[in-house]
Design a protein around this motif. Sequence first.
Motif, PDB file in Angstrom:
ATOM      1  N   ASP A 179      20.556 -14.792   8.662  1.00  0.00           N
ATOM      2  CA  ASP A 179      19.951 -14.382   9.926  1.00  0.00           C
ATOM      3  C   ASP A 179      19.734 -12.877   9.968  1.00  0.00           C
ATOM      4  O   ASP A 179      18.696 -12.393  10.428  1.00  0.00           O
ATOM      5  CB  ASP A 179      20.815 -14.815  11.115  1.00  0.00           C
ATOM      6  N   SER A 180      20.715 -12.123   9.500  1.00  0.00           N
ATOM      7  CA  SER A 180      20.620 -10.670   9.486  1.00  0.00           C
ATOM      8  C   SER A 180      19.482 -10.204   8.584  1.00  0.00           C
ATOM      9  O   SER A 180      18.700  -9.323   8.951  1.00  0.00           O
ATOM     10  CB  SER A 180      21.944 -10.068   9.023  1.00  0.00           C
ATOM     11  N   ALA A 181      19.374 -10.793   7.410  1.00  0.00           N
ATOM     12  CA  ALA A 181      18.307 -10.434   6.476  1.00  0.00           C
ATOM     13  C   ALA A 181      16.940 -10.777   7.051  1.00  0.00           C
ATOM     14  O   ALA A 181      15.988 -10.010   6.917  1.00  0.00           O
ATOM     15  CB  ALA A 181      18.515 -11.148   5.141  1.00  0.00           C
ATOM     16  N   ALA A 182      16.829 -11.917   7.719  1.00  0.00           N
ATOM     17  CA  ALA A 182      15.558 -12.313   8.328  1.00  0.00           C
ATOM     18  C   ALA A 182      15.169 -11.359   9.452  1.00  0.00           C
ATOM     19  O   ALA A 182      14.003 -10.989   9.593  1.00  0.00           O
ATOM     20  CB  ALA A 182      15.643 -13.744   8.858  1.00  0.00           C
ATOM     21  N   GLN A 183      16.143 -10.940  10.235  1.00  0.00           N
ATOM     22  CA  GLN A 183      15.869 -10.003  11.328  1.00  0.00           C
ATOM     23  C   GLN A 183      15.430  -8.652  10.777  1.00  0.00           C
ATOM     24  O   GLN A 183      14.481  -8.056  11.274  1.00  0.00           O
ATOM     25  CB  GLN A 183      17.098  -9.832  12.214  1.00  0.00           C
ATOM     26  N   GLU A 184      16.109  -8.167   9.724  1.00  0.00           N
ATOM     27  CA  GLU A 184      15.723  -6.900   9.109  1.00  0.00           C
ATOM     28  C   GLU A 184      14.305  -6.968   8.565  1.00  0.00           C
ATOM     29  O   GLU A 184      13.529  -6.028   8.718  1.00  0.00           O
ATOM     30  CB  GLU A 184      16.692  -6.537   7.987  1.00  0.00           C
ATOM     31  N   ALA A 185      13.953  -8.073   7.946  1.00  0.00           N
ATOM     32  CA  ALA A 185      12.612  -8.232   7.389  1.00  0.00           C
ATOM     33  C   ALA A 185      11.564  -8.233   8.489  1.00  0.00           C
ATOM     34  O   ALA A 185      10.481  -7.662   8.329  1.00  0.00           O
ATOM     35  CB  ALA A 185      12.528  -9.512   6.573  1.00  0.00           C
ATOM     36  N   SER A 186      11.863  -8.849   9.622  1.00  0.00           N
ATOM     37  CA  SER A 186      10.889  -8.905  10.709  1.00  0.00           C
ATOM     38  C   SER A 186      10.749  -7.564  11.417  1.00  0.00           C
ATOM     39  O   SER A 186       9.744  -7.307  12.069  1.00  0.00           O
ATOM     40  CB  SER A 186      11.257  -9.989  11.712  1.00  0.00           C
ATOM     41  N   GLU A 187      11.751  -6.688  11.271  1.00  0.00           N
ATOM     42  CA  GLU A 187      11.703  -5.383  11.921  1.00  0.00           C
ATOM     43  C   GLU A 187      11.014  -4.315  11.078  1.00  0.00           C
ATOM     44  O   GLU A 187      10.708  -3.239  11.578  1.00  0.00           O
ATOM     45  CB  GLU A 187      13.122  -4.921  12.270  1.00  0.00           C
ATOM     46  N   ARG A 188      10.788  -4.586   9.809  1.00  0.00           N
ATOM     47  CA  ARG A 188      10.121  -3.612   8.948  1.00  0.00           C
ATOM     48  C   ARG A 188       8.693  -3.400   9.425  1.00  0.00           C
ATOM     49  O   ARG A 188       7.981  -4.337   9.767  1.00  0.00           O
ATOM     50  CB  ARG A 188      10.093  -4.093   7.507  1.00  0.00           C
ATOM     51  N   VAL A 189       8.287  -2.176   9.428  1.00  0.00           N
ATOM     52  CA  VAL A 189       6.929  -1.840   9.842  1.00  0.00           C
ATOM     53  C   VAL A 189       6.148  -1.429   8.607  1.00  0.00           C
ATOM     54  O   VAL A 189       6.577  -0.580   7.839  1.00  0.00           O
ATOM     55  CB  VAL A 189       6.938  -0.680  10.867  1.00  0.00           C
ATOM     56  N   ILE A 190       5.001  -2.033   8.443  1.00  0.00           N
ATOM     57  CA  ILE A 190       4.137  -1.690   7.317  1.00  0.00           C
ATOM     58  C   ILE A 190       3.303  -0.485   7.718  1.00  0.00           C
ATOM     59  O   ILE A 190       2.765  -0.418   8.816  1.00  0.00           O
ATOM     60  CB  ILE A 190       3.233  -2.877   6.936  1.00  0.00           C
ATOM     61  N   GLY A 191       3.198   0.473   6.813  1.00  0.00           N
ATOM     62  CA  GLY A 191       2.410   1.681   7.070  1.00  0.00           C
ATOM     63  C   GLY A 191       0.924   1.372   7.156  1.00  0.00           C
ATOM     64  O   GLY A 191       0.484   0.237   7.050  1.00  0.00           O
ATOM     65  N   THR A 192       0.142   2.399   7.303  1.00  0.00           N
ATOM     66  CA  THR A 192      -1.297   2.222   7.431  1.00  0.00           C
ATOM     67  C   THR A 192      -1.933   1.959   6.079  1.00  0.00           C
ATOM     68  O   THR A 192      -1.424   2.374   5.041  1.00  0.00           O
ATOM     69  CB  THR A 192      -1.941   3.476   8.046  1.00  0.00           C
ATOM     70  N   VAL A 193      -3.045   1.303   6.092  1.00  0.00           N
ATOM     71  CA  VAL A 193      -3.821   1.064   4.880  1.00  0.00           C
ATOM     72  C   VAL A 193      -4.658   2.308   4.644  1.00  0.00           C
ATOM     73  O   VAL A 193      -5.372   2.769   5.526  1.00  0.00           O
ATOM     74  CB  VAL A 193      -4.710  -0.190   5.035  1.00  0.00           C
ATOM     75  N   SER A 194      -4.576   2.883   3.441  1.00  0.00           N
ATOM     76  CA  SER A 194      -5.260   4.138   3.163  1.00  0.00           C
ATOM     77  C   SER A 194      -6.641   3.950   2.554  1.00  0.00           C
ATOM     78  O   SER A 194      -7.436   4.877   2.503  1.00  0.00           O
ATOM     79  CB  SER A 194      -4.405   5.005   2.238  1.00  0.00           C
ATOM     80  N   PHE A 195      -6.963   2.762   2.070  1.00  0.00           N
ATOM     81  CA  PHE A 195      -8.245   2.530   1.417  1.00  0.00           C
ATOM     82  C   PHE A 195      -8.617   1.063   1.566  1.00  0.00           C
ATOM     83  O   PHE A 195      -7.777   0.190   1.417  1.00  0.00           O
ATOM     84  CB  PHE A 195      -8.133   2.876  -0.075  1.00  0.00           C
ATOM     85  N   MET A 196      -9.885   0.799   1.859  1.00  0.00           N
ATOM     86  CA  MET A 196     -10.316  -0.584   1.983  1.00  0.00           C
ATOM     87  C   MET A 196     -11.787  -0.657   1.624  1.00  0.00           C
ATOM     88  O   MET A 196     -12.575   0.201   2.015  1.00  0.00           O
ATOM     89  CB  MET A 196     -10.096  -1.082   3.408  1.00  0.00           C
ATOM     90  N   SER A 197     -12.177  -1.666   0.863  1.00  0.00           N
ATOM     91  CA  SER A 197     -13.588  -1.839   0.526  1.00  0.00           C
ATOM     92  C   SER A 197     -13.882  -3.316   0.359  1.00  0.00           C
ATOM     93  O   SER A 197     -13.002  -4.122   0.109  1.00  0.00           O
ATOM     94  CB  SER A 197     -13.931  -1.085  -0.761  1.00  0.00           C
ATOM     95  N   GLU A 198     -15.161  -3.653   0.505  1.00  0.00           N
ATOM     96  CA  GLU A 198     -15.571  -5.045   0.327  1.00  0.00           C
ATOM     97  C   GLU A 198     -15.839  -5.312  -1.138  1.00  0.00           C
ATOM     98  O   GLU A 198     -16.324  -4.454  -1.862  1.00  0.00           O
ATOM     99  CB  GLU A 198     -16.846  -5.330   1.124  1.00  0.00           C
ATOM    100  N   VAL A 199     -15.521  -6.516  -1.565  1.00  0.00           N
ATOM    101  CA  VAL A 199     -15.839  -6.962  -2.917  1.00  0.00           C
ATOM    102  C   VAL A 199     -16.405  -8.368  -2.805  1.00  0.00           C
ATOM    103  O   VAL A 199     -16.084  -9.101  -1.862  1.00  0.00           O
ATOM    104  CB  VAL A 199     -14.597  -6.964  -3.842  1.00  0.00           C
TER     105      VAL A 199
END
Length: 92
Positions: free
Chosen positions: A50-70
């Motif tokens: 439960d603790s590990a699942a809660q920690e994983a859900s609290e992680r914040v992903i940073g911004t995406v620095s590059f994106m393009s269509e393929v």
Amino acid sequence: MAYEIPVTQARAELAELINRVVYGGERVVVTRHGKPLVALVSAAELEQLDSAAQEASERVIGTVSFMSEVPASSSDQSQFGLIARYDSPYGS
């Protein structure tokens, strides 16, 4: 690896299974018709999960620095035709 046992047998051996989980550190998977139904784990292990699942859900992903269509591959329907690069603030 978990010890698997059919539900009908698990009913008859519940006290023994509890001892295997608590004192033997085993995981027990109860099956019905050969398919996993429930798992028995110790209360301490459940708290860790439960603790590990809660920690994983609290992680914040940073911004995406590059994106393009393929172009999407016609052979792979699971792709959406986008590529994104994530630069972690914590390094590689």
